[in-house]
Design a protein around this motif. Structure first.
Motif, short mmCIF file in Angstrom:
data_model
loop_
_atom_site.label_atom_id
_atom_site.label_comp_id
_atom_site.label_asym_id
_atom_site.label_seq_id
_atom_site.Cartn_x
_atom_site.Cartn_y
_atom_site.Cartn_z
N LYS A 15 -14.59 4.87 -16.98
CA LYS A 15 -13.74 4.67 -15.80
C LYS A 15 -14.61 4.35 -14.59
N LYS A 140 -1.89 -0.36 -5.57
CA LYS A 140 -2.25 -0.34 -6.99
C LYS A 140 -2.72 -1.72 -7.44
N ILE A 141 -2.05 -2.77 -6.98
CA ILE A 141 -2.46 -4.13 -7.32
C ILE A 141 -3.86 -4.40 -6.80
N GLN A 143 -6.24 -2.25 -6.12
CA GLN A 143 -7.21 -1.46 -6.87
C GLN A 143 -7.49 -2.08 -8.23
N ASP A 144 -6.44 -2.57 -8.88
CA ASP A 144 -6.61 -3.22 -10.19
C ASP A 144 -7.40 -4.52 -10.07
N LEU A 145 -7.12 -5.30 -9.00
CA LEU A 145 -7.87 -6.53 -8.77
C LEU A 145 -9.34 -6.22 -8.52
N GLU A 147 -11.03 -3.72 -9.75
CA GLU A 147 -11.65 -3.39 -11.04
C GLU A 147 -11.90 -4.64 -11.88
N ILE A 148 -10.99 -5.60 -11.80
CA ILE A 148 -11.22 -6.87 -12.51
C ILE A 148 -12.44 -7.57 -11.94
#
Length: 285
Positions: A15, A140-141, A143-145, A147-148
């Protein structure tokens, strides 16, 4: 009709301890002075358009469209456009993580140039869109971007994401340093910094000196001198105007402090750099 189905194979990836703090898109329009500064978090600096230089105190790197610069916490840096090719760039602040090359043991600045620049630029653009147009799930979007983006950096640049703790500098000292980097032109005293951090004045000064090797006021004056040198070299502003612009209370005090630090007056410093520029301009083969 042709049809082919691809199975997703799970991979064992730790993680990522990263949190997005901020997103911005900037363009150098010569309406601010580029001075060295630091942040208490990692910065990802992506060039959308233009050309220039990315500077650290003892290093300078050429940057252009598609370059990504990763700056670890507390590393002094700044950027400058090349005349006629103003830099336009995304910057995101990331807490909790930095990067180190696979063959190194410490976090250092990392320069990346991606073959698919539009793919990377699109990730920054999507983050900025969500921040500018907040709606359900925007955080959330983003944060996910993030990580990508980190996974693509790791995949293509052969760097290792590493957790960052606060061992470099206390949160209060980092806040003081960042405040001085940004607000050096304003009237600042130890009382100003005490109100900022809610620390005892003498303990605050001692703690700051422990991490930086300078008292807060010494660090402030150094910042002002660096900004003054830039103005002396790059503008024709009067000495009085430069003195007040960088935060000195009087021209005489500025001149005295400048002579003490550099061994010459501000006028002499300007003359020397003007002479050097003329020599370089006429020294071609």
């Amino acid at each position: 009709m042709s049809h082919r189905q691809y199975a997703i194979k799970p991979t064992n990836i730790d993680k990522l301890n990263a949190r997005l703090l901020s997103v911005s898109l900037s363009k150098d329009e010569k309406d601010w002075q580029s001075v060295f500064h630091t942040h208490h978090f990692t910065e990802l600096f992506f060039v959308v358009n233009g050309e220039g230089n990315f500077l650290f105190h003892d290093e300078k790197y050429h940057i252009r469209t598609g370059d990504l610069v990763i700056i670890p916490p507390y590393m002094e840096h700044t950027e400058q456009s090349i005349k006629g090719t103003p830099l336009e760039y995304y910057v995101i602040g990331v807490e909790g993580i930095s990067f180190q090359p696979a063959n190194k043991k410490t976090c250092v600045q990392v320069f990346c140039n991606f073959s698919n620049k539009s793919l990377i630029a699109d990730l920054f653009a999507q983050m900025l869109y969500e921040v500018r147009n907040p709606s359900y799930g925007s955080d959330k979007i983003c944060q996910d971007l993030l990580e990508i983006l980190i996974l693509r950096i790791v995949r293509y640049q052969h760097v290792i994401p590493v957790p960052i703790t606060s061992t470099y500098m206390t949160k209060e000292c980092a806040r003081i340093k960042e405040y001085l980097d940004i607000n050096y032109s304003e009237p600042i005293t130890l009382d100003t910094l005490t109100e900022l951090t809610h620390m005892n004045k003498y303990y605050m000064a001692h703690s700051f000196a422990k991490y930086t090797g300078q008292s807060p006021i010494q660090y402030l004056n150094q910042r002002r001198m660096e900004a003054a040198c830039t103005l002396l070299k790059d503008t024709d502003h009067s000495i009085s105007s430069i003195s007040s612009t960088v935060g000195f209370s009087s021209q005489s005090y500025f001149t005295q402090a400048f002579r003490k630090k550099y061994g010459m007056t501000p006028i002499k410093y300007r003359q020397q750099h003007a002479d050097g520029s003329r020599s370089n301009a006429g020294g071609g083969i």
